[in-house]
Design a protein around this motif. Structure first.
Motif, PDB file in Angstrom:
ATOM      1  N   MET A   1       0.838  -1.171   0.000  1.00  0.00           N
ATOM      2  CA  MET A   1       0.000   0.000   0.000  1.00  0.00           C
ATOM      3  C   MET A   1       0.891   1.246   0.000  1.00  0.00           C
ATOM      4  O   MET A   1       1.881   1.308   0.704  1.00  0.00           O
ATOM      5  CB  MET A   1      -0.888  -0.013   1.228  1.00  0.00           C
ATOM      6  CG  MET A   1      -1.820   1.148   1.277  1.00  0.00           C
ATOM      7  SD  MET A   1      -3.151   0.772   2.416  1.00  0.00           S
ATOM      8  CE  MET A   1      -3.380   2.358   3.097  1.00  0.00           C
ATOM      9  N   TYR A   2       0.508   2.213  -0.816  1.00  0.00           N
ATOM     10  CA  TYR A   2       1.269   3.442  -0.936  1.00  0.00           C
ATOM     11  C   TYR A   2       0.594   4.588  -0.194  1.00  0.00           C
ATOM     12  O   TYR A   2      -0.615   4.622  -0.045  1.00  0.00           O
ATOM     13  CB  TYR A   2       1.373   3.867  -2.405  1.00  0.00           C
ATOM     14  CG  TYR A   2       2.225   2.959  -3.224  1.00  0.00           C
ATOM     15  CD1 TYR A   2       3.593   3.124  -3.250  1.00  0.00           C
ATOM     16  CD2 TYR A   2       1.662   1.941  -3.968  1.00  0.00           C
ATOM     17  CE1 TYR A   2       4.391   2.288  -4.011  1.00  0.00           C
ATOM     18  CE2 TYR A   2       2.442   1.106  -4.727  1.00  0.00           C
ATOM     19  CZ  TYR A   2       3.804   1.281  -4.748  1.00  0.00           C
ATOM     20  OH  TYR A   2       4.588   0.459  -5.491  1.00  0.00           O
ATOM     21  N   PHE A   3       1.427   5.529   0.227  1.00  0.00           N
ATOM     22  CA  PHE A   3       0.939   6.783   0.762  1.00  0.00           C
ATOM     23  C   PHE A   3       1.799   7.878   0.164  1.00  0.00           C
ATOM     24  O   PHE A   3       3.025   7.742   0.106  1.00  0.00           O
ATOM     25  CB  PHE A   3       1.046   6.816   2.299  1.00  0.00           C
ATOM     26  CG  PHE A   3       0.743   8.162   2.884  1.00  0.00           C
ATOM     27  CD1 PHE A   3      -0.558   8.642   2.924  1.00  0.00           C
ATOM     28  CD2 PHE A   3       1.765   8.966   3.365  1.00  0.00           C
ATOM     29  CE1 PHE A   3      -0.836   9.897   3.451  1.00  0.00           C
ATOM     30  CE2 PHE A   3       1.497  10.213   3.894  1.00  0.00           C
ATOM     31  CZ  PHE A   3       0.193  10.676   3.937  1.00  0.00           C
ATOM     32  N   ALA A   4       1.167   8.932  -0.304  1.00  0.00           N
ATOM     33  CA  ALA A   4       1.900  10.072  -0.852  1.00  0.00           C
ATOM     34  C   ALA A   4       1.225  11.349  -0.379  1.00  0.00           C
ATOM     35  O   ALA A   4      -0.004  11.454  -0.370  1.00  0.00           O
ATOM     36  CB  ALA A   4       1.922  10.020  -2.371  1.00  0.00           C
ATOM     37  N   ALA A   5       2.040  12.305   0.036  1.00  0.00           N
ATOM     38  CA  ALA A   5       1.518  13.587   0.501  1.00  0.00           C
ATOM     39  C   ALA A   5       2.513  14.691   0.191  1.00  0.00           C
ATOM     40  O   ALA A   5       3.710  14.440   0.004  1.00  0.00           O
ATOM     41  CB  ALA A   5       1.257  13.537   2.013  1.00  0.00           C
ATOM     42  N   ILE A  48       6.666   9.980   0.059  1.00  0.00           N
ATOM     43  CA  ILE A  48       6.112   8.761  -0.530  1.00  0.00           C
ATOM     44  C   ILE A  48       6.600   7.579   0.294  1.00  0.00           C
ATOM     45  O   ILE A  48       7.775   7.508   0.641  1.00  0.00           O
ATOM     46  CB  ILE A  48       6.573   8.571  -1.988  1.00  0.00           C
ATOM     47  CG1 ILE A  48       6.197   9.780  -2.839  1.00  0.00           C
ATOM     48  CG2 ILE A  48       6.000   7.290  -2.578  1.00  0.00           C
ATOM     49  CD1 ILE A  48       6.803   9.771  -4.239  1.00  0.00           C
ATOM     50  N   GLU A  49       5.684   6.659   0.585  1.00  0.00           N
ATOM     51  CA  GLU A  49       6.113   5.428   1.250  1.00  0.00           C
ATOM     52  C   GLU A  49       5.342   4.253   0.705  1.00  0.00           C
ATOM     53  O   GLU A  49       4.181   4.385   0.310  1.00  0.00           O
ATOM     54  CB  GLU A  49       5.952   5.513   2.765  1.00  0.00           C
ATOM     55  CG  GLU A  49       4.543   5.404   3.266  1.00  0.00           C
ATOM     56  CD  GLU A  49       4.430   5.407   4.784  1.00  0.00           C
ATOM     57  OE1 GLU A  49       3.304   5.171   5.247  1.00  0.00           O
ATOM     58  OE2 GLU A  49       5.421   5.642   5.487  1.00  0.00           O
ATOM     59  N   GLN A  50       6.016   3.140   0.645  1.00  0.00           N
ATOM     60  CA  GLN A  50       5.369   1.864   0.385  1.00  0.00           C
ATOM     61  C   GLN A  50       5.549   1.073   1.654  1.00  0.00           C
ATOM     62  O   GLN A  50       6.683   0.802   2.077  1.00  0.00           O
ATOM     63  CB  GLN A  50       5.974   1.130  -0.792  1.00  0.00           C
ATOM     64  CG  GLN A  50       5.248  -0.170  -1.049  1.00  0.00           C
ATOM     65  CD  GLN A  50       5.801  -0.963  -2.219  1.00  0.00           C
ATOM     66  OE1 GLN A  50       6.805  -0.611  -2.809  1.00  0.00           O
ATOM     67  NE2 GLN A  50       5.127  -2.044  -2.529  1.00  0.00           N
TER      68      GLN A  50
END
Length: 181
Positions: A1-5, A48-50
């Motif tokens: 799951m990715y998160f980007a901010a 950004i993180e996976q």
């Protein structure tokens, strides 16, 4: 799951916004997206993180070239978002260099000339050692947070699962980042 901010510094403090990277195709597009978040040309970070794998930071200060840090280049290389960050310059390759295997050097059994099947092309950590390969571990500007209180050593040793929260805490932006998570 990715998160980007996006995390933008303003005169009132840090502002965070969730961001979609589906329409971003290049690092230049990503930098433009960051610049749009701060019309005053203040510092903007793309975070950004996976989950369980890697994190990346892009720092954009006005019209300067973006500064990039990726916690694990080989893990990021297996991700569409990671590939945005892993430029030839960041990886120390010649622009346009082909990082894939030399197909002419492969035997029909899939091994390279002069290499047994048992040898493979992996190093001790399981990564590709072919010319132009992506290194294991961190790449990029580990000092991009020095002026904000996070040293290169601290950045390089962060757990990918906690890194963005730790960075936000160091910047005093935990609450605003948490609102978009």
């Amino acid at each position: 799951m990715y998160f980007a901010a996006l995390l933008a510094r303003t005169e009132d403090g840090w502002e965070a916004s969730d961001t979609e990277l589906d329409d971003v195709e290049t690092l230049s597009d990503l930098a433009d997206l960051a610049r749009e978040a701060s019309p005053e040309e203040d510092t903007v970070f793309v975070l950004i993180e996976q989950e369980d794998s890697w994190f990346g930071l892009v720092r954009v200060d006005g019209e300067e070239d973006p500064r990039i840090f990726v916690s694990d280049a080989s893990a990021a290389a297996r991700s569409a978002y990671g590939e945005l960050l892993l430029t030839d310059e960041l990886l120390g390759r010649e622009p346009g260099a082909d990082d894939g295997p030399d197909l002419d050097a492969l035997d029909l059994d899939g091994t390279e000339d002069g290499e047994s099947e048992e040898d493979g092309d992996d190093d001790e950590e399981g990564g590709d050692t072919a010319a132009g390969s992506v290194p294991h571990g961190p790449v990029g500007d580990g000092r991009l947070l020095d002026d904000l209180g996070v040293t290169e050593k601290e950045l390089r040793n962060m757990d990918p699962n906690e890194a963005l929260a730790d960075i936000a805490a160091a910047l005093g932006a935990s609450d605003v980042l948490e609102t978009v998570r």
